[in-house]
Design an enzyme around this catalytic site. Sequence first.
Site, PDB file in Angstrom:
ATOM      1  N   ASP A  96     -16.062  11.863  25.680  1.00  0.00           N
ATOM      2  CA  ASP A  96     -16.410  10.522  25.340  1.00  0.00           C
ATOM      3  C   ASP A  96     -17.666  10.178  25.888  1.00  0.00           C
ATOM      4  O   ASP A  96     -17.789   9.125  26.526  1.00  0.00           O
ATOM      5  CB  ASP A  96     -15.289   9.488  25.434  1.00  0.00           C
ATOM      6  N   ASN A 138     -11.470   0.847  32.708  1.00  0.00           N
ATOM      7  CA  ASN A 138     -10.189   0.600  31.806  1.00  0.00           C
ATOM      8  C   ASN A 138      -9.273   1.523  31.726  1.00  0.00           C
ATOM      9  O   ASN A 138      -8.005   1.524  31.679  1.00  0.00           O
ATOM     10  CB  ASN A 138     -10.556   0.093  30.461  1.00  0.00           C
ATOM     11  N   HIS A 139      -9.852   2.635  31.672  1.00  0.00           N
ATOM     12  CA  HIS A 139      -9.100   4.110  31.831  1.00  0.00           C
ATOM     13  C   HIS A 139      -9.639   5.256  32.585  1.00  0.00           C
ATOM     14  O   HIS A 139     -10.796   5.072  33.036  1.00  0.00           O
ATOM     15  CB  HIS A 139      -9.115   4.454  30.422  1.00  0.00           C
ATOM     16  N   GLN A 204      -8.108   9.186  27.196  1.00  0.00           N
ATOM     17  CA  GLN A 204      -8.347   8.088  28.047  1.00  0.00           C
ATOM     18  C   GLN A 204      -7.255   7.252  28.445  1.00  0.00           C
ATOM     19  O   GLN A 204      -7.200   6.276  28.231  1.00  0.00           O
ATOM     20  CB  GLN A 204      -9.504   7.389  27.511  1.00  0.00           C
ATOM     21  N   ARG A 234     -22.486  -2.459  34.137  1.00  0.00           N
ATOM     22  CA  ARG A 234     -22.448  -2.762  32.804  1.00  0.00           C
ATOM     23  C   ARG A 234     -20.735  -2.643  32.601  1.00  0.00           C
ATOM     24  O   ARG A 234     -20.189  -1.243  32.673  1.00  0.00           O
ATOM     25  CB  ARG A 234     -23.022  -1.923  31.856  1.00  0.00           C
ATOM     26  N   ASP A 236     -17.390  -1.930  31.172  1.00  0.00           N
ATOM     27  CA  ASP A 236     -17.125  -1.310  29.924  1.00  0.00           C
ATOM     28  C   ASP A 236     -15.677  -1.686  29.449  1.00  0.00           C
ATOM     29  O   ASP A 236     -14.766  -2.057  30.393  1.00  0.00           O
ATOM     30  CB  ASP A 236     -16.573   0.127  30.109  1.00  0.00           C
ATOM     31  N   GLU A 243      -6.431  -7.173  29.402  1.00  0.00           N
ATOM     32  CA  GLU A 243      -5.082  -7.555  28.381  1.00  0.00           C
ATOM     33  C   GLU A 243      -3.931  -7.154  28.969  1.00  0.00           C
ATOM     34  O   GLU A 243      -3.962  -6.347  29.632  1.00  0.00           O
ATOM     35  CB  GLU A 243      -5.509  -6.944  26.961  1.00  0.00           C
ATOM     36  N   GLU A 278     -19.223  -5.882  28.487  1.00  0.00           N
ATOM     37  CA  GLU A 278     -19.161  -5.622  27.159  1.00  0.00           C
ATOM     38  C   GLU A 278     -17.755  -6.026  26.618  1.00  0.00           C
ATOM     39  O   GLU A 278     -16.696  -5.520  26.780  1.00  0.00           O
ATOM     40  CB  GLU A 278     -19.060  -3.956  27.066  1.00  0.00           C
ATOM     41  N   HIS A 344     -25.449   2.424  21.919  1.00  0.00           N
ATOM     42  CA  HIS A 344     -25.236   4.030  22.036  1.00  0.00           C
ATOM     43  C   HIS A 344     -24.010   4.267  21.184  1.00  0.00           C
ATOM     44  O   HIS A 344     -23.683   5.307  20.979  1.00  0.00           O
ATOM     45  CB  HIS A 344     -24.896   4.624  23.433  1.00  0.00           C
ATOM     46  N   ASP A 345     -23.479   3.019  20.661  1.00  0.00           N
ATOM     47  CA  ASP A 345     -22.119   3.005  19.855  1.00  0.00           C
ATOM     48  C   ASP A 345     -22.587   2.817  18.475  1.00  0.00           C
ATOM     49  O   ASP A 345     -23.791   2.640  18.029  1.00  0.00           O
ATOM     50  CB  ASP A 345     -21.138   1.947  20.268  1.00  0.00           C
TER      51      ASP A 345
HETATM   52  C1  NOJ Z   1     -17.349   1.151  25.316  1.00  0.00           C
HETATM   53  C2  NOJ Z   1     -18.308   2.402  25.205  1.00  0.00           C
HETATM   54  O1  NOJ Z   1     -19.564   1.696  24.753  1.00  0.00           O
HETATM   55  C3  NOJ Z   1     -17.902   3.306  24.327  1.00  0.00           C
HETATM   56  O2  NOJ Z   1     -19.298   4.307  24.025  1.00  0.00           O
HETATM   57  C4  NOJ Z   1     -16.744   4.044  24.984  1.00  0.00           C
HETATM   58  O3  NOJ Z   1     -16.400   5.033  23.953  1.00  0.00           O
HETATM   59  C5  NOJ Z   1     -15.803   2.947  25.039  1.00  0.00           C
HETATM   60  N1  NOJ Z   1     -16.111   1.766  25.663  1.00  0.00           N
HETATM   61  C6  NOJ Z   1     -14.550   3.585  25.938  1.00  0.00           C
HETATM   62  O4  NOJ Z   1     -14.941   3.747  27.329  1.00  0.00           O
END
Ligand code: NOJ
Length: 575
Positions: A96, A138-139, A204, A234, A236, A243, A278, A344-345
């Site tokens: 990822d 987070n993971h 993940q 940043r 994530d 949560e 984010e 990037h998403d």
């Molecule tokens: C947010 C990131 O912007 C994204 O690219 C990623 O796949 C997920 N978080 C998981 O980390």
Amino acid sequence: MKKAFVYTYYFLLTFFLFSATATAQTYSTPSSELVKVEDLWYKNIVIYNLDLDAFKDSDGDGIGDFQGLIQKLDYLEFLGVDAIWLAPFQPSPMEDNGYDITDYYGVNNRFGTGGDFAEFVYQAKKRGMRIITDLVINHTSIEHPWFQKAREDKNSKYRDWYIWSEERPDEWNEGMVFPGVQEETWTFDEKAGEYYYHRFYKFQPGLNMHNPEVQNEIRKIIGYWLTLGIDGFRLDAVPFIIEDPFSDNDDPDYNFDFITDIRSFVQWRRGDAIILGEANVLPEETKEYFGDKGSGMHMMFNFFANQHLFYALAAASPGPLKESLESTRDIPPVAQWAHFLRNHDELDLGRLTDEKRQEIYAAFGPEENMQLYDRGIRRRLAPMLNNRKQLEMANSLIFSLPGTPVIRYGDEIGMGDDLSLEERNAVRTPMQWSDDKNAGFSTADSTFRPVIDEGPYSYHKVNVQEQRQDQNSLLNWTARLIRMRKDCPEIGLGDWKILETGSPQVLAIRYFLQDKSVLVIHNFSEKPQQIQLTEGDAGKTLLSLQEQKTSKAGKQGSHQLKLEGYGYRWYRVKN
Ligand code: NOJ
């Protein structure tokens, strides 16, 4: 004697109590009373986001790396970039894009060594640039040794670092972040004999934030990178970090104290380091993320405004954007929004109604292959808008919204996307430096991801080298825009007001900072617009920051201005 003793006692007690309070205040997180907003570096900068593997390959293995990035720092300096936001660069199977880490304290050898990282930090700092990196807590990757130990041994201390369930939870196939690709949020692990929780892909596994050891480790990770010169993180996936995985997926319980704790830790370790969160949340939810007087995150991406901005572009009217700006106005003085067009998403439109989303799809991503996860568009900005004038207008707009602008590598030259690549990889193709082999990105025979070599966005037509030689190129235009923005600290630091223009197609925002003021105007329509601004709103004299033009309020006390289709104006206001 006794009395004197009592007085001394009270005096000392009062003194200690007073100094304790004073100390507490002095060291508490900065609030507007303690810190001048002008001191806050993150409020008035331009952030440039890049993926190392796609930026510049220095050693001919087809993958971008730290040495390649170092070679291109002069380019970023020319552009006017103040801070580089690096996508995750730690060891990772890269399933990822690096958001699946196997070692939080290392550098992925595809990008170079720890030494190359340190060189990069030195070279960036030499140019006065700040460095922000992703903090993905987070993971972990499923291949992280912590998870390996956790799944293999029920009695390992790492077992409780993740989130398990013996039975398959009722919500096992709900709350997926990547619907259509990801099938579940609880996956059975053969080795562990239990289900583990993951909001993202199944490779993940989610870390258990309730475990004090995990919290400790996260502090260590933060401290480590701060020591190595990182200026900010940043953060994530913030809502998922805080949560409670066992609460209702649609309406989870959140632990906001976690954000406050991380913020204090960051600040104790380095006073001016920041967290850029984010969190794609609703305006009413942002309060808790920013915290009271800035006890939460320093910055957050304004996803809400981003989605409404695209709706405003599709509808050729700034109305929806105006509303989103007003509804996200109320944040602590030390906090800041980060504004962006694309990242990037996918362009996430999940906060809009179906109807609005369909309108945006129709305008900017009509084919099914352009859409992703039932909520967004996986295209780059230039092909989406496919119109230089509107592209300039949208960029000028993002640099003039109340907050800090963030740009994505390649958007400054109008790079395109590759829809033959999977999911979000469409917008992660190698940077197009020149018309040479592999777009000047790499000398390798094949690159880790193909360069765009066909069509109107191929590197033969869109590249840095050619655009640098052309004064009218998008690149040189962007560099001028960045300079203009830096000339207007009012935008990042000041107060703002949306003005009446007399045209529903035109947005005018006036900024105020001490005795300085600027006015920015954007026409969302392809047709020319005539607007009128009252002297009371727009001041007596408007000095253009783009050309040698001045507008003086007429006899009726107003400015009559004509904007071409997708026109934009930046003025300094003089009274
Ligand atoms: C947010 C990131 O912007 C994204 O690219 C990623 O796949 C997920 N978080 C998981 O980390």
